[in-house]
Design a protein around this motif. Structure first.
Motif, PDB file in Angstrom:
ATOM      1  N   GLU A  72     -10.296  -8.256  -6.300  1.00  0.00           N
ATOM      2  CA  GLU A  72     -10.504  -7.259  -7.530  1.00  0.00           C
ATOM      3  C   GLU A  72     -11.215  -8.369  -8.302  1.00  0.00           C
ATOM      4  O   GLU A  72     -10.973  -9.436  -8.487  1.00  0.00           O
ATOM      5  N   LYS A  73     -12.038  -7.535  -9.187  1.00  0.00           N
ATOM      6  CA  LYS A  73     -12.859  -8.393 -10.153  1.00  0.00           C
ATOM      7  C   LYS A  73     -12.096  -9.411 -10.877  1.00  0.00           C
ATOM      8  O   LYS A  73     -12.680 -10.688 -11.062  1.00  0.00           O
ATOM      9  N   GLU A  85     -17.244  -7.845   0.701  1.00  0.00           N
ATOM     10  CA  GLU A  85     -17.470  -6.480   0.666  1.00  0.00           C
ATOM     11  C   GLU A  85     -17.163  -5.801   1.745  1.00  0.00           C
ATOM     12  O   GLU A  85     -16.706  -4.711   1.740  1.00  0.00           O
ATOM     13  N   GLU A 125       0.764  -1.266   0.073  1.00  0.00           N
ATOM     14  CA  GLU A 125      -0.110   0.060   0.012  1.00  0.00           C
ATOM     15  C   GLU A 125       0.870   1.132  -0.236  1.00  0.00           C
ATOM     16  O   GLU A 125       0.568   2.240  -0.584  1.00  0.00           O
ATOM     17  N   TYR A 167      -6.784  -7.482  -0.365  1.00  0.00           N
ATOM     18  CA  TYR A 167      -7.798  -6.613  -1.177  1.00  0.00           C
ATOM     19  C   TYR A 167      -7.491  -6.856  -2.715  1.00  0.00           C
ATOM     20  O   TYR A 167      -8.367  -6.831  -3.411  1.00  0.00           O
ATOM     21  N   LYS A 168      -6.263  -7.045  -3.119  1.00  0.00           N
ATOM     22  CA  LYS A 168      -5.878  -7.469  -4.560  1.00  0.00           C
ATOM     23  C   LYS A 168      -6.518  -8.558  -4.961  1.00  0.00           C
ATOM     24  O   LYS A 168      -6.812  -8.823  -6.197  1.00  0.00           O
ATOM     25  N   SER A 208     -12.663   1.251  -4.831  1.00  0.00           N
ATOM     26  CA  SER A 208     -12.810   0.107  -5.603  1.00  0.00           C
ATOM     27  C   SER A 208     -14.120  -0.949  -5.270  1.00  0.00           C
ATOM     28  O   SER A 208     -14.045  -1.890  -5.811  1.00  0.00           O
ATOM     29  N   ASP A 216     -10.288  -0.556   0.702  1.00  0.00           N
ATOM     30  CA  ASP A 216     -10.284  -0.026  -0.524  1.00  0.00           C
ATOM     31  C   ASP A 216     -11.771   0.582  -0.983  1.00  0.00           C
ATOM     32  O   ASP A 216     -12.013  -0.130  -2.136  1.00  0.00           O
ATOM     33  N   LEU A 260     -13.630  -5.007   1.164  1.00  0.00           N
ATOM     34  CA  LEU A 260     -13.336  -3.660   0.227  1.00  0.00           C
ATOM     35  C   LEU A 260     -13.898  -2.644   0.733  1.00  0.00           C
ATOM     36  O   LEU A 260     -13.034  -1.617   0.641  1.00  0.00           O
ATOM     37  N   TYR A 320     -17.481  -2.646  -5.329  1.00  0.00           N
ATOM     38  CA  TYR A 320     -18.486  -2.918  -6.440  1.00  0.00           C
ATOM     39  C   TYR A 320     -19.305  -4.040  -5.743  1.00  0.00           C
ATOM     40  O   TYR A 320     -19.222  -4.468  -4.484  1.00  0.00           O
TER      41      TYR A 320
END
Length: 537
Positions: free
Chosen positions: A350-351, A495, A94, A346-347, A505, A502, A498, A507
């Motif tokens: 990611e989607k 969630e 980070e 959190y990486k 980011s 972050d 997230l 969603y």
């Protein structure tokens, strides 16, 4: 961002022309100072965000704020000097990302800023630098040569499915060559290594092997234990540091492989050279056997056809693909417990990363889509419960003799242990302990309704590989709309991370997960076939 610098040599050349600013007046700023000094480059100044450092001297060099350094020396090469590392507790980058963002905002960012100083610390440990030269290593009859390596296993996985365990079981087999805990080198070959030659190429190859070498800086988490931290420990939980090798020895073995002009012609050549040099550096001796490269690419949800096509057609006499899999409901639970709850990575959510995990749990990478037949799956549960029988079938597949050494978890022949949480605290156990596959209660992550729906969704994949299921698969229902009416509770866990880590980011994870499953249903009718598994008999 994530742009690619060409090489440490090129960054140094650019810094000679434009000037050098080291962003970060700490231990990594000190290491960067020494590294660039090897190339005859000294910084104009340091930049640092700590107001207590601004206006002071560090290494006899003035420390400025980033704003002042950018205003005075905006054309200079700004290099981020900070720790970032991947270990068993998560991805720690980070601060680095924030500093790169600061360079962008100050309009002084370039691809040179992306150079990771930690990857080049081995240059400060080389004996040849201290002694003013090197003596070329001569061949012996027992040395491995890259041209003689003609068989390869491309090994991949469902994330958190026991790929390290497989590698440790196979580690001491006399017909297999390893570069333990490695990853795919294809991207760095395509974007950097194939364009380089001579010492510049050797340095950049070595830079990809961070953590394999002894170093004066190995007590820093991101240097000495980058590949091994918390994975290679003894029965007391202490890191087995003699796993690490002397960087000068590896460099000598690396140079030896080229036998002339140092350049690469193919991706396959790079892999052969890496494995041959490593085997020689750790003192393995070649006999008359043929050897398999066990290339642990560590990629989830891979496309087998694509990775095979990355190699030249005549580079190997035999190429096989092996993918370790795990019961998908337990896999999803275990993956969330590790990456989301424990590591808070959190990486990983990611989607794109989450889609890969979901698709691997659907078994999409093991569906037979073309004439590619050289693929096998191996079940984590079979390895745990029936290790010997499974290993015998593995050896039969490769036409190599079975070896009793395959019943122990080792690296370089040294038995290693794993931390396990018990009612009496953390205990260190061998890899053959079955606690990891005995989990049957998932309520802290998955609701009972989650479990039912997931078993329906994963049904055909489970049946294909012998996993028990008590519910019909999705394709037996006239409509699957009922699966998507209620929220998946495990999405709330994702969630929450997230939102905490972050928020920018954020969603709708539940909608994303449902769309991934729905798209799968749209493309599949339940009649897909799967590659065979190596099963115990």
């Amino acid at each position: 961002m994530a742009e690619w610098h060409k090489s440490f040599y090129q960054v140094s050349e650019n810094a000679k022309k434009r000037g050098l600013i080291l962003y970060g007046a700490g231990i990594w700023g000190e290491i960067a100072y020494q590294l660039f000094d090897l190339q005859g480059v000294n910084p104009i100044c340091y930049a640092d965000d700590d107001i207590n450092k601004q206006g002071t001297d560090y290494n006899g060099t003035k420390v400025l704020s980033l704003a002042e350094a950018a205003e005075k020396y905006g054309q200079a090469v700004f290099v981020v000097c900070v720790d970032d590392y991947l270990n068993a507790d998560g991805l720690q980058r980070e601060k680095r990302d924030r500093m790169l963002d600061n360079l962008v905002k100050a309009n002084v960012y370039s691809s040179d800023s992306e150079i990771r100083i930690k990857h080049y610390v081995f240059l400060l440990d080389l004996e040849e630098r201290k002694n003013g030269g090197y003596i070329p290593k001569t061949w012996s009859e027992t040395d491995f040569k890259w041209r003689e390596l003609r068989k390869i296993i491309l090994f991949n996985n469902m994330s958190n499915s026991g790929s390290y365990y497989v590698e440790q079981l196979l580690d001491d087999h006399p017909n297999l060559l390893f570069l333990p805990y490695s990853a795919s080198f294809e991207l760095v070959y395509e974007r950097r290594l194939k364009y380089l030659q001579n010492d510049e190429l050797l340095v950049e190859i070595m830079a990809q092997l961070l953590g394999y070498f002894h170093s004066q800086y190995e007590t820093l988490d991101s240097v000495g234990q980058h590949r091994y931290q918390k994975f290679v420990v003894d029965q007391n939980g202490d890191f087995i540091d003699d796993i690490l090798i002397d960087p000068q020895r590896y460099l000598d073995c690396l140079r030896q492989q080229f036998e002339g002009k140092v350049e690469l012609h193919t991706y396959g050549q790079l892999i052969k050279i890496l494995f041959a040099a490593y085997a020689n550096a750790i003192g393995r001796e070649k006999d008359s056997k043929e050897y398999w490269i066990f290339y642990h690419m560590h990629l989830p949800n891979i496309n087998v056809t694509n990775i095979v096509q990355s190699f030249e057609q005549d580079e190997f006499d035999r190429m096989e693909n092996l993918i370790v899999i795990r019961e998908p409901v337990q896999h999803l639970y275990s993956w969330i417990k590790r990456f989301v709850i424990k590591e808070q990575n959190y990486k990983a959510i990611e989607k794109g990363a989450l889609r890969d995990i979901l698709q691997s749990e659907l078994g999409m990478m093991l569906e037979v889509k073309n004439e590619q037949q050289n693929v096998r799956a191996i079940c984590f549960e079979d390895l745990k419960y029936r290790t010997e029988d499974t290993m015998k079938q593995f050896c039969k597949w490769l036409d190599i003799p079975y070896c009793k050494c395959m019943l122990e978890t080792t690296i370089q022949g040294k038995v290693i242990y794993f931390p396990a949480n018990t009612p009496d605290g953390v205990k260190y156990i061998t890899g053959n302990d079955t606690a990891a596959v005995k989990q049957t209660q998932f309520r802290d992550v998955l609701s009972l309704w989650d479990e039912v729906r997931l078993n329906v969704i994963y049904g055909n994949f489970k049946v294909a590989y012998g996993y028990y299921t008590s519910v019909p698969a999705y394709n037996t229902f006239e409509s699957c709309d009922w699966i998507f009416k209620e929220r998946f509770s495990f999405c709330d866990v994702i969630e929450n991370l997230l939102d905490e880590k972050d928020a920018e980011s954020m969603y709708d994870v539940d909608a994303f997960v449902k769309k991934t499953y729905y798209d799968y249903f749209q493309r599949h009718n339940g009649k897909q076939t799967y590659y065979r598994a190596i099963k115990p008999r």
